[in-house]
Design a protein around this motif. Sequence first.
Motif, PDB file in Angstrom:
ATOM      1  N   ALA A  13       0.839  -1.197   0.000  1.00  0.00           N
ATOM      2  CA  ALA A  13       0.000   0.000   0.000  1.00  0.00           C
ATOM      3  C   ALA A  13       0.875   1.249   0.000  1.00  0.00           C
ATOM      4  CB  ALA A  13      -0.914   0.007   1.220  1.00  0.00           C
ATOM      5  N   GLN A  14       0.249   2.377  -0.238  1.00  0.00           N
ATOM      6  CA  GLN A  14       0.926   3.669  -0.198  1.00  0.00           C
ATOM      7  C   GLN A  14       1.034   4.105   1.264  1.00  0.00           C
ATOM      8  OE1 GLN A  14      -1.194   6.590  -2.481  1.00  0.00           O
ATOM      9  NE2 GLN A  14       0.007   8.308  -1.713  1.00  0.00           N
ATOM     10  N   GLY A  15       2.216   4.471   1.714  1.00  0.00           N
ATOM     11  CA  GLY A  15       2.427   4.961   3.075  1.00  0.00           C
ATOM     12  C   GLY A  15       2.302   6.469   3.114  1.00  0.00           C
ATOM     13  N   ILE A  16       1.476   6.986   4.009  1.00  0.00           N
ATOM     14  CA  ILE A  16       1.290   8.432   4.139  1.00  0.00           C
ATOM     15  C   ILE A  16       1.731   8.830   5.534  1.00  0.00           C
ATOM     16  CG2 ILE A  16      -0.344  10.340   4.078  1.00  0.00           C
ATOM     17  CD1 ILE A  16      -2.068   8.578   2.195  1.00  0.00           C
ATOM     18  N   GLU A  17       2.914   9.450   5.602  1.00  0.00           N
ATOM     19  CA  GLU A  17       3.466   9.898   6.879  1.00  0.00           C
ATOM     20  C   GLU A  17       2.955  11.305   7.154  1.00  0.00           C
ATOM     21  OE1 GLU A  17       7.858  10.795   8.699  1.00  0.00           O
ATOM     22  OE2 GLU A  17       7.609   9.016   7.424  1.00  0.00           O
ATOM     23  N   VAL A  18       2.322  11.476   8.313  1.00  0.00           N
ATOM     24  CA  VAL A  18       1.739  12.767   8.674  1.00  0.00           C
ATOM     25  C   VAL A  18       2.506  13.328   9.860  1.00  0.00           C
ATOM     26  CG1 VAL A  18      -0.357  13.964   9.430  1.00  0.00           C
ATOM     27  CG2 VAL A  18      -0.524  12.026   7.860  1.00  0.00           C
ATOM     28  N   ALA A  19       2.935  14.578   9.743  1.00  0.00           N
ATOM     29  CA  ALA A  19       3.612  15.259  10.848  1.00  0.00           C
ATOM     30  C   ALA A  19       2.545  15.666  11.862  1.00  0.00           C
ATOM     31  CB  ALA A  19       4.358  16.485  10.330  1.00  0.00           C
ATOM     32  N   ASP A  20       2.557  15.020  13.013  1.00  0.00           N
ATOM     33  CA  ASP A  20       1.548  15.276  14.044  1.00  0.00           C
ATOM     34  C   ASP A  20       2.252  15.753  15.301  1.00  0.00           C
ATOM     35  OD1 ASP A  20      -0.727  15.306  15.646  1.00  0.00           O
ATOM     36  OD2 ASP A  20      -0.657  13.154  16.025  1.00  0.00           O
ATOM     37  N   ASP A  21       2.280  17.074  15.504  1.00  0.00           N
ATOM     38  CA  ASP A  21       2.965  17.653  16.663  1.00  0.00           C
ATOM     39  C   ASP A  21       2.305  17.256  17.983  1.00  0.00           C
ATOM     40  OD1 ASP A  21       4.698  18.873  14.903  1.00  0.00           O
ATOM     41  OD2 ASP A  21       3.544  20.738  14.829  1.00  0.00           O
TER      42      ASP A  21
END
Length: 176
Positions: free
Chosen positions: A101-109
């Motif tokens: 699958a496509q990995g979606i890394e989200v910057a979550d402070d």
Amino acid sequence: MASARCAHCGATLEPNTMYCLGCGQLILPGALREEADDGWSVPERPQRPAQAPAPAAPAAPEAKAWPDRVQLVFSTGQQVVIAGAAVIGRKPEQTAVNMGAQGIEVADDTRSMSRVHLFLELEAGELRAGDAGSSNGSAIERGGRRIPLAGTGERVAVLHGDVLWVGDVRVDVVPL
């Protein structure tokens, strides 16, 4: 033996009863009338007016088919286009590779998002989302109401106009 009537309302009494079923009065031994055709009749209770039917529940949003690609717009400002399966989280790459699958890394402070938080599948005009067992949960907001996703990974249909919540991060889904 003739049946007895209540002295208060005239209702026919059941044998060995202590209270009149018609009016609820305590039946004392001297408060009985023997059944006789004296022209007395028990008045009928008025019928309650029929209640209006409950209003119908609002119609569920119509499930329109999704296009082959959709854009995810995160409240963090990040925008990603997906086609097929995707894994969303702070560090989803290894799980995404293992799933193809496509990995979606989200910057979550705020760190409300788990390393692997949400699974998305866009296939045959249907978009489905499932929580990956995250600690802060995921939800679908539909009609102003949040519907939590089970942490079992079970996929739930996402409809047009729904908003995804990944921890505290809002995700708008835009058809392309």
